[in-house]
Design an enzyme around this catalytic site. Sequence first.
Site, PDB file in Angstrom:
ATOM      1  N   ASP A  35      -5.201 -12.747   9.529  1.00  0.00           N
ATOM      2  CA  ASP A  35      -5.799 -11.476   9.163  1.00  0.00           C
ATOM      3  C   ASP A  35      -6.911 -11.052  10.331  1.00  0.00           C
ATOM      4  OD1 ASP A  35      -6.530  -9.137   7.866  1.00  0.00           O
ATOM      5  OD2 ASP A  35      -8.031 -10.307   6.740  1.00  0.00           O
TER       6      ASP A  35
ATOM      7  N   LYS B  69      -4.767 -15.689  -1.728  1.00  0.00           N
ATOM      8  CA  LYS B  69      -5.999 -15.080  -0.561  1.00  0.00           C
ATOM      9  C   LYS B  69      -7.195 -15.788  -0.972  1.00  0.00           C
ATOM     10  CE  LYS B  69      -4.165 -10.311  -0.328  1.00  0.00           C
ATOM     11  NZ  LYS B  69      -4.469  -8.914  -0.282  1.00  0.00           N
TER      12      LYS B  69
ATOM     13  N   LYS C  15       0.909  -1.177  -0.011  1.00  0.00           N
ATOM     14  CA  LYS C  15      -0.077   0.009  -0.122  1.00  0.00           C
ATOM     15  C   LYS C  15       0.914   1.240  -0.020  1.00  0.00           C
ATOM     16  CE  LYS C  15      -3.551  -2.474   2.362  1.00  0.00           C
ATOM     17  NZ  LYS C  15      -4.411  -2.584   3.448  1.00  0.00           N
TER      18      LYS C  15
ATOM     19  N   GLU D 225      -3.249 -16.627   3.185  1.00  0.00           N
ATOM     20  CA  GLU D 225      -3.998 -15.465   4.064  1.00  0.00           C
ATOM     21  C   GLU D 225      -4.909 -16.574   5.082  1.00  0.00           C
ATOM     22  OE1 GLU D 225      -6.356 -11.301   3.871  1.00  0.00           O
ATOM     23  OE2 GLU D 225      -6.881 -12.714   2.529  1.00  0.00           O
TER      24      GLU D 225
END
Length: 301
Positions: A238, A188, A156, A217
Amino acid sequence: MSDPRSLEGTGLDEAWVTELVERTLAEDLTGGTPLPGAPDLAVAHDVTSAATVPPGQLGTADLVARADGVLAGLPVAARVLTRLAPGAALTAGAADGDRVARGDVLLTVRGPVRALLAAERSALNIAGRASGIATLTRRWVDAVAGTGAVVLDTRKTTPGLRPLEKYAVRCGGGSNKRMGLYDVAMVKDNHVAAAGSVAAAVAAVRERAPRVTVQVEVDLPAQAVEAVEAGADFLLCDNMPPDVLREVVALVAGRAELEATGGLTLDVARAVAETGVDYLSVGGLTHSAPILDLALDLRAG
């Protein structure tokens, strides 16, 4: 200190830094078109300085911290200044990674005043952005000190600035585990849905890219066990609270590295780190770090 423009030890690519310097200055001086070849022609595009500063006037300016923090990006900022003032004399007062205090002189530069003023904002934007990231990262690193957990960044980042921003994280004591989509496979939930199962997704990645590290994940302890048994190298846990993370640490029992992410704040960072996870990944290091307030102060005379 060594040459403030040196990239040695930064991990930054010479060509990439040169391109960044050109692009940043062109954005400010020419609206994005390539800079003229001669520095004096580029400086002429600063209409205010060209009108108010006599040609050939020399001066000395200090890059000063206006707030406490951690320095990053100084070599790039120095290159911005010398791109327009090639013969400028530079003296470093600090180095990337140093903790700095309000009022500290980080860099002194002597050269043509027009050039220094034309390069000022571009240099400050780069160093202020990078130092802000380094400063925030250091707060996270200090929060988990002694636990053995490492603070990581994420993807990010500001488009076009990823190498600089990830370097800034390193200056703050953090680490980069994943630079992009190419160097680590992140499986994911959407990948699992497309492949049919965690095991199938991991197997598909192993077949296509056998040398790439595979991360999966997971949201629940059972998923963590499934991912480890499927051959994952490390797990992205997560939005798990500390009690669940401790359960995952016990179940995985060292068979894969564990990374906590999602909903992390400085207030809970130490509690999360003390669960035994290997990493805390924090997107906010790059997407939400405020700049470190810096200034370029021209000395009288």
